[in-house]
Design a protein around this motif. Sequence first.
Motif, PDB file in Angstrom:
ATOM      1  N   UNK A  13      -2.039  14.593  -9.328  1.00 32.09           N
ATOM      2  CA  UNK A  13      -1.150  13.990 -11.012  1.00 32.09           C
ATOM      3  C   UNK A  13      -0.084  14.921 -10.173  1.00 32.09           C
ATOM      4  N   UNK A  14       0.784  15.090 -10.576  1.00 33.09           N
ATOM      5  CA  UNK A  14       2.288  15.319 -10.439  1.00 33.09           C
ATOM      6  C   UNK A  14       3.228  14.821  -9.186  1.00 33.09           C
ATOM      7  N   UNK A  15       1.871  14.275  -8.138  1.00 35.39           N
ATOM      8  CA  UNK A  15       2.220  14.720  -6.382  1.00 35.39           C
ATOM      9  C   UNK A  15       3.525  12.957  -6.453  1.00 35.39           C
ATOM     10  N   UNK A  16       3.958  12.766  -5.219  1.00 36.47           N
ATOM     11  CA  UNK A  16       4.480  11.138  -4.886  1.00 36.47           C
ATOM     12  C   UNK A  16       3.732  10.154  -4.180  1.00 36.47           C
ATOM     13  N   UNK A  17       4.155   9.171  -3.722  1.00 38.88           N
ATOM     14  CA  UNK A  17       4.200   8.278  -3.104  1.00 38.88           C
ATOM     15  C   UNK A  17       5.212   7.179  -3.074  1.00 38.88           C
ATOM     16  N   UNK A  18       5.152   6.442  -1.892  1.00 35.63           N
ATOM     17  CA  UNK A  18       6.390   5.511  -1.788  1.00 35.63           C
ATOM     18  C   UNK A  18       5.175   4.842  -1.548  1.00 35.63           C
ATOM     19  N   UNK A  19       5.870   3.254  -1.925  1.00 38.46           N
ATOM     20  CA  UNK A  19       5.058   1.602  -1.250  1.00 38.46           C
ATOM     21  C   UNK A  19       6.473   1.467  -1.471  1.00 38.46           C
ATOM     22  N   UNK A  20       5.569   0.312  -0.401  1.00 39.98           N
ATOM     23  CA  UNK A  20       6.599  -0.658   0.184  1.00 39.98           C
ATOM     24  C   UNK A  20       6.105  -1.849   0.431  1.00 39.98           C
ATOM     25  N   UNK A  21       7.516  -3.115  -0.016  1.00 43.68           N
ATOM     26  CA  UNK A  21       6.769  -4.275   0.768  1.00 43.68           C
ATOM     27  C   UNK A  21       7.848  -5.495   1.502  1.00 43.68           C
ATOM     28  N   UNK A  22       7.477  -6.365   2.416  1.00 43.64           N
ATOM     29  CA  UNK A  22       8.524  -6.636   3.192  1.00 43.64           C
ATOM     30  C   UNK A  22       8.129  -8.143   3.349  1.00 43.64           C
ATOM     31  N   UNK A  23       9.458  -8.851   3.031  1.00 44.33           N
ATOM     32  CA  UNK A  23       9.290 -10.280   3.174  1.00 44.33           C
ATOM     33  C   UNK A  23       9.590 -11.281   4.894  1.00 44.33           C
ATOM     34  N   UNK A  24       8.219 -11.693   5.154  1.00 45.52           N
ATOM     35  CA  UNK A  24       8.254 -12.176   6.014  1.00 45.52           C
ATOM     36  C   UNK A  24       8.267 -13.963   6.030  1.00 45.52           C
ATOM     37  N   UNK A  25       8.512 -14.894   7.084  1.00 45.50           N
ATOM     38  CA  UNK A  25       9.153 -15.843   7.197  1.00 45.50           C
ATOM     39  C   UNK A  25      10.688 -16.314   6.681  1.00 45.50           C
ATOM     40  N   UNK A  26      10.666 -17.620   6.521  1.00 45.00           N
ATOM     41  CA  UNK A  26      11.820 -18.442   6.566  1.00 45.00           C
ATOM     42  C   UNK A  26      12.723 -18.384   4.946  1.00 45.00           C
ATOM     43  N   UNK A  27      13.677 -17.656   4.473  1.00 50.68           N
ATOM     44  CA  UNK A  27      14.453 -17.408   3.501  1.00 50.68           C
ATOM     45  C   UNK A  27      15.707 -17.734   3.172  1.00 50.68           C
TER      46      UNK A  27
END
Length: 119
Positions: A13-27
């Motif tokens: 508690x009190x800490x930090x995290x960073x999430x990431x999410x990448x899109x692959x494929x034809x967009x």
Amino acid sequence: VQLQAFGGGLVQAGGSLRLSCSVSGSVFKINAMGWYRQAPGKQRELVAVDRTGVSTNYADSVKGRFTVSRDNAKNTVYLQMNSLKPEDTAVYYCNADISVSRWRRSEYWGQGTLVTVSS
């Protein structure tokens, strides 16, 4: 089109995290990207969403602590989570509203990533 999320884990508690999410494929166009979460025994809820060129919205429970951002060159969305609380513990899901052509638009989900905040 696929979404792949990274960055979950265990934090105090009190800490930090960073999430990431990448899109692959034809967009053709990414209309929005964001994050939802689902805690045990609860419904999935919106955490934050960035609507391309329109708005960014946050759940009241995370305002001032979480920040959603995008790297459009990489088709990636991030969720910086600061001042984490035990009640933030949940599986976090990446979500995207994507047009794969001028006439076809769909919603996509990434696999969940578990965030556990210990007290």
